[in-house]
Design a protein around this motif. Structure first.
Motif, PDB file in Angstrom:
ATOM      1  N   ARG A   5       0.762  -1.249   0.172  1.00 41.10           N
ATOM      2  CA  ARG A   5       0.061   0.108   0.087  1.00 41.10           C
ATOM      3  C   ARG A   5       0.721   1.279   0.150  1.00 41.10           C
ATOM      4  O   ARG A   5       0.624   2.156  -0.778  1.00 41.10           O
ATOM      5  N   GLU A   6       1.817   1.375   0.839  1.00 39.39           N
ATOM      6  CA  GLU A   6       2.836   2.665   0.857  1.00 39.39           C
ATOM      7  C   GLU A   6       3.771   2.587  -0.524  1.00 39.39           C
ATOM      8  O   GLU A   6       3.674   3.647  -0.967  1.00 39.39           O
ATOM      9  N   ASP A   7       3.950   1.323  -0.997  1.00 40.22           N
ATOM     10  CA  ASP A   7       4.541   1.474  -2.427  1.00 40.22           C
ATOM     11  C   ASP A   7       3.573   2.092  -3.468  1.00 40.22           C
ATOM     12  O   ASP A   7       3.975   2.869  -4.395  1.00 40.22           O
ATOM     13  N   ILE A   8       2.523   1.442  -3.276  1.00 48.41           N
ATOM     14  CA  ILE A   8       1.513   2.144  -4.254  1.00 48.41           C
ATOM     15  C   ILE A   8       1.318   3.428  -4.203  1.00 48.41           C
ATOM     16  O   ILE A   8       1.332   4.449  -5.231  1.00 48.41           O
ATOM     17  N   LYS A   9       1.075   4.138  -2.992  1.00 51.22           N
ATOM     18  CA  LYS A   9       0.842   5.398  -2.661  1.00 51.22           C
ATOM     19  C   LYS A   9       2.330   6.377  -3.141  1.00 51.22           C
ATOM     20  O   LYS A   9       2.203   7.272  -3.770  1.00 51.22           O
TER      21      LYS A   9
END
Length: 165
Positions: A5-9
């Protein structure tokens, strides 16, 4: 180590800046997805990356992930209740990550971007995003999308016409 999720953001925010450097305006609106299709039209020819373009060479996987992240984040920002569903144990989580819609629909934005890359304008992103979000946003289809794909070389399509059915 960052979560998916952090990578996506972070990759979504990165692609906004990267596209801006090339004159493409991404602002997390549904209409800005047209810029994603324009990016592919500018950087692809005859179904392959243009020499010297942003997708040329072997390092385009992270770019496609970043574009797919932007597409998903745009949907989340415009469709109340949409959210990523991640599986950190999946070795292909970056490709298999899905987006759940409030109507229990599920879509795979990163896989859609990969299909756009592989199949050309027949797998355009904007019409897809407009279709899956229109019941939530009531936005009209932007006819200017057709101008983006109008200049696309018809030979970009990789499937012969007789294999469409």
């Amino acid at each position: 180590m960052a979560t998916l999720r952090e990578d996506i953001k972070s990759q979504s925010d990165w692609i906004v800046k990267a596209f801006a450097a090339d004159g493409f305006k991404l602002d997390y609106s549904i209409d800005s997805i047209i810029e994603v299709d324009r990016f592919f039209a500018v950087n692809m020819k005859n179904g392959v990356p243009k020499k010297g373009g942003r997708l040329y060479g072997k390092g385009f996987g992270p770019i496609l992930f970043s574009i797919g992240s932007y597409v998903g984040e745009t949907i989340i920002k415009n469709v109340k209740g949409a959210d990523w569903v991640t599986d950190e144990s999946d070795p292909n989580a970056e490709i298999n990550v899905l987006l759940k819609l409030p109507n229990d629909g599920q879509i795979w934005p990163i896989q859609k971007v990969i299909k756009r890359f592989k199949n050309g304008s027949e797998d355009a992103i904007y019409p897809y995003v407009h279709l899956v979000t229109k019941e939530f946003t009531n936005l009209p289809f932007k006819e200017e999308f057709w101008a983006v794909t109008a200049g696309t070389d018809k030979s970009e399509q990789t499937k012969p016409w007789w294999k469409i059915w």
